[in-house]
Design a protein around this motif. Sequence first.
Motif, PDB file in Angstrom:
ATOM      1  N   CYS A  51      12.477  -9.879  -6.845  1.00 35.84           N
ATOM      2  CA  CYS A  51      11.859 -10.788  -6.090  1.00 35.84           C
ATOM      3  C   CYS A  51      11.033 -10.177  -4.699  1.00 35.84           C
ATOM      4  O   CYS A  51       9.899 -10.260  -4.186  1.00 35.84           O
ATOM      5  CB  CYS A  51      12.479 -12.119  -5.686  1.00 35.84           C
ATOM      6  SG  CYS A  51      12.903 -13.315  -7.063  1.00 35.84           S
ATOM      7  N   SER A  52      12.140  -9.336  -4.094  1.00 36.44           N
ATOM      8  CA  SER A  52      11.878  -8.697  -2.841  1.00 36.44           C
ATOM      9  C   SER A  52      10.525  -7.554  -3.085  1.00 36.44           C
ATOM     10  O   SER A  52      10.019  -7.254  -2.364  1.00 36.44           O
ATOM     11  CB  SER A  52      13.234  -7.905  -2.370  1.00 36.44           C
ATOM     12  OG  SER A  52      14.026  -8.741  -2.066  1.00 36.44           O
TER      13      SER A  52
ATOM     14  N   LEU B 116       7.441  -9.372  -3.388  1.00 40.19           N
ATOM     15  CA  LEU B 116       6.896  -9.947  -2.099  1.00 40.19           C
ATOM     16  C   LEU B 116       6.556  -8.896  -1.074  1.00 40.19           C
ATOM     17  O   LEU B 116       5.387  -9.164  -0.679  1.00 40.19           O
ATOM     18  CB  LEU B 116       8.143 -10.593  -1.263  1.00 40.19           C
ATOM     19  CG  LEU B 116       7.747 -11.100  -0.056  1.00 40.19           C
ATOM     20  CD1 LEU B 116       6.858 -12.186   0.026  1.00 40.19           C
ATOM     21  CD2 LEU B 116       9.317 -11.590   0.708  1.00 40.19           C
ATOM     22  N   LEU B 117       7.049  -7.729  -1.433  1.00 41.04           N
ATOM     23  CA  LEU B 117       6.857  -6.471  -0.162  1.00 41.04           C
ATOM     24  C   LEU B 117       5.445  -6.092  -0.729  1.00 41.04           C
ATOM     25  O   LEU B 117       4.466  -5.856  -0.093  1.00 41.04           O
ATOM     26  CB  LEU B 117       7.829  -5.620  -0.255  1.00 41.04           C
ATOM     27  CG  LEU B 117       8.932  -5.898   0.381  1.00 41.04           C
ATOM     28  CD1 LEU B 117       9.825  -4.970   0.436  1.00 41.04           C
ATOM     29  CD2 LEU B 117       8.928  -6.182   1.921  1.00 41.04           C
TER      30      LEU B 117
ATOM     31  N   LEU C 117       3.009  -7.696  -2.105  1.00 35.88           N
ATOM     32  CA  LEU C 117       1.800  -8.726  -1.924  1.00 35.88           C
ATOM     33  C   LEU C 117       1.371  -8.633  -0.587  1.00 35.88           C
ATOM     34  O   LEU C 117       0.414  -8.550  -0.313  1.00 35.88           O
ATOM     35  CB  LEU C 117       2.165 -10.068  -2.210  1.00 35.88           C
ATOM     36  CG  LEU C 117       2.537 -10.417  -3.780  1.00 35.88           C
ATOM     37  CD1 LEU C 117       3.048 -11.842  -4.117  1.00 35.88           C
ATOM     38  CD2 LEU C 117       1.099 -10.424  -4.523  1.00 35.88           C
ATOM     39  N   ILE C 118       2.588  -8.473   0.339  1.00 36.89           N
ATOM     40  CA  ILE C 118       2.224  -8.371   1.645  1.00 36.89           C
ATOM     41  C   ILE C 118       1.707  -6.971   1.978  1.00 36.89           C
ATOM     42  O   ILE C 118       0.772  -7.131   2.705  1.00 36.89           O
ATOM     43  CB  ILE C 118       3.751  -8.214   2.491  1.00 36.89           C
ATOM     44  CG1 ILE C 118       4.262  -9.651   2.287  1.00 36.89           C
ATOM     45  CG2 ILE C 118       3.499  -7.845   4.028  1.00 36.89           C
ATOM     46  CD1 ILE C 118       5.741  -9.619   3.027  1.00 36.89           C
TER      47      ILE C 118
ATOM     48  N   GLY D 117      12.410  -2.609  -1.415  1.00 41.16           N
ATOM     49  CA  GLY D 117      12.624  -3.850  -2.255  1.00 41.16           C
ATOM     50  C   GLY D 117      14.132  -3.756  -2.537  1.00 41.16           C
ATOM     51  O   GLY D 117      14.735  -4.916  -2.506  1.00 41.16           O
TER      52      GLY D 117
ATOM     53  N   ALA E 222      14.802 -10.236   3.752  1.00 36.62           N
ATOM     54  CA  ALA E 222      13.522  -9.879   3.742  1.00 36.62           C
ATOM     55  C   ALA E 222      13.178  -9.956   5.185  1.00 36.62           C
ATOM     56  O   ALA E 222      12.299  -8.676   5.787  1.00 36.62           O
ATOM     57  CB  ALA E 222      12.744 -11.064   3.177  1.00 36.62           C
TER      58      ALA E 222
ATOM     59  N   SER F 177       7.665 -16.533   6.814  1.00 33.09           N
ATOM     60  CA  SER F 177       6.215 -16.701   6.511  1.00 33.09           C
ATOM     61  C   SER F 177       5.265 -15.843   7.746  1.00 33.09           C
ATOM     62  O   SER F 177       4.191 -15.245   7.452  1.00 33.09           O
ATOM     63  CB  SER F 177       5.880 -18.229   6.480  1.00 33.09           C
ATOM     64  OG  SER F 177       6.576 -18.670   5.459  1.00 33.09           O
TER      65      SER F 177
ATOM     66  N   ALA G 231       5.485 -12.237   7.378  1.00 28.58           N
ATOM     67  CA  ALA G 231       4.712 -11.597   6.205  1.00 28.58           C
ATOM     68  C   ALA G 231       3.187 -11.618   6.474  1.00 28.58           C
ATOM     69  O   ALA G 231       2.555 -10.895   6.353  1.00 28.58           O
ATOM     70  CB  ALA G 231       4.773 -12.471   5.060  1.00 28.58           C
TER      71      ALA G 231
ATOM     72  N   ASN H 134       1.033  -8.383   7.118  1.00 31.42           N
ATOM     73  CA  ASN H 134      -0.165  -8.216   6.012  1.00 31.42           C
ATOM     74  C   ASN H 134      -1.543  -7.920   7.042  1.00 31.42           C
ATOM     75  O   ASN H 134      -2.006  -6.930   6.539  1.00 31.42           O
ATOM     76  CB  ASN H 134      -0.493  -9.294   5.300  1.00 31.42           C
ATOM     77  CG  ASN H 134      -1.554  -9.221   4.347  1.00 31.42           C
ATOM     78  OD1 ASN H 134      -2.646  -9.536   4.621  1.00 31.42           O
ATOM     79  ND2 ASN H 134      -1.196  -8.966   3.046  1.00 31.42           N
TER      80      ASN H 134
END
Length: 533
Positions: A21-22, A25-26, A28-29, A101, A126, A393, A396, A400
Amino acid sequence: MSSRLKQFGEERKWLLIYSLCSIALLYLIFAPAINFLYYGGDDYRYTFGNPGLSCAKDDGYHFMMTLGRPLQAYMDCLSFRYAFTVERMRDIRIVAVLLMGCSAGLIADWLRMYGVSLLQGFLIAAALILIPHFYGDTILTGALSLPVPILLAIIAYRCVLKSHTYEKTATAARFLKATAVISLIFAMLSYPAMSFFYCTFMLTKVLFSRLDDWGRSKKEVMIEARIFLLAGVIFFVWAYYNMHFHSRTAVPPEYRLDKPNLNPVEMISRLFTIADVYGGIWSILPLSNNVTQGNVILFLITSGLLLGSVTYFYRYKTSARLAQPVFFAGALFLLCCAFALVIPSYNAGARLFMGSVSAGIIIVIWSVYRCASVLPVVIRSITITAVLMFYLSLQAYQANLNMMRAAWHFVGYLHQSEAIIQSWLTDQHELKRIHFITEKEEYAFNRYFLASGALSQALGHGNYSIKWCGAANTGPTENSESQKKSMKCLKNLEPGVIGITYSQRGESYLQSEATVVIDKQFDDVKVGEVIVL
């Protein structure tokens, strides 16, 4: 045996889930910063690379070896050999995300031991990884030597934690502690400032452990601290010996670990700088106002300490049990800041404060838990989760946009430089010198690497040779003597070699034939414009 395997699988299930999951997420960011085709900062030197080239050709290799960081030297060399095209640089950045991650997954899995819920553990992990001082260079320049020591520090701490469960099996406990020391030494041989992440874990244990278990927690923290200090002493003795007796190149004053800052007045001054929550060190949300961030941090810490004290005295009716935990927490925060306190100069960059900032974030998160402790149990958990989700949020989102903007700056600057050189070659057909106009605060030697990247795009990889003829690798061109040295270097260039020089904005510089002048800076691109692009 089957029951042990089942237990092992159950324990590792959440570690795998957290890590995957990490990583997702990373990715995508940082997807824009990963997938843009560009070099950033020192990465322009990779345009010299190829699989058969010696590590000694890497500009930073001897520098890192002199500093006592052989693992960093070798990791940079591997990147140097592999990423000789911008397309390959993307692979290095993906590896960096995988390492980050995995680190976040290990942190989240460890936090479950302190009663932190599954979701809250992931959010805290995170948040610790998304520190601008860390991810900025890690992603933009693909610096694998930054996530590797953090991963090693986490592995070392988990080994020490495991050793606590083998108190009756001395051999197993000694083996795990020895593994922890070795992992920490390897972390310091990669990037010593990052290894202080280990101290943040000790601080977390002190803050989140139950006071009823303080006797055991204190014993464990003292063991963990001794292991870290042992590894630190071994590294600094090695670094001192290596720098003093086996120096390979000149080292700026801020990197001289053989001359640490031991002035107590200077240390106290630096500690005040670290404690200034309105300063640049605490710009943990890069697109937010420092004053607003400072006010929020100060409010949460003050409220957490106040409400924590009230609830403590309401329960125990005495301050005796609180003295040791408070002392240990303060000592561990100082240990987190130790590298920044003893380094000879602050000029080595924001990464020095990784331990301080990660410890500060943990203290703020602990304050959120203390503030929520006055709420009913059900509402308490929901409130903490909501606050952590809001913070992550925001982190992130800003990470980004900030990284996308920085990546676009690098892309734009490289393309501008390439276009100027290409236009000059089309009109003049001869190029002997590239002269850059830089700002005073810039690291001028990066222009040497950038020139290589632009020439690689304009002429093709391996179809050019360049030489640095600037007055110095850093610092201003203060007088005409330095310009004379640059001109002497240009006159002595071999045929076909292009000289690279610079001057600071507002300074005059000596003219020469076949010279292209690049007077371009990183554009101040607005976030909205980047999104449109």
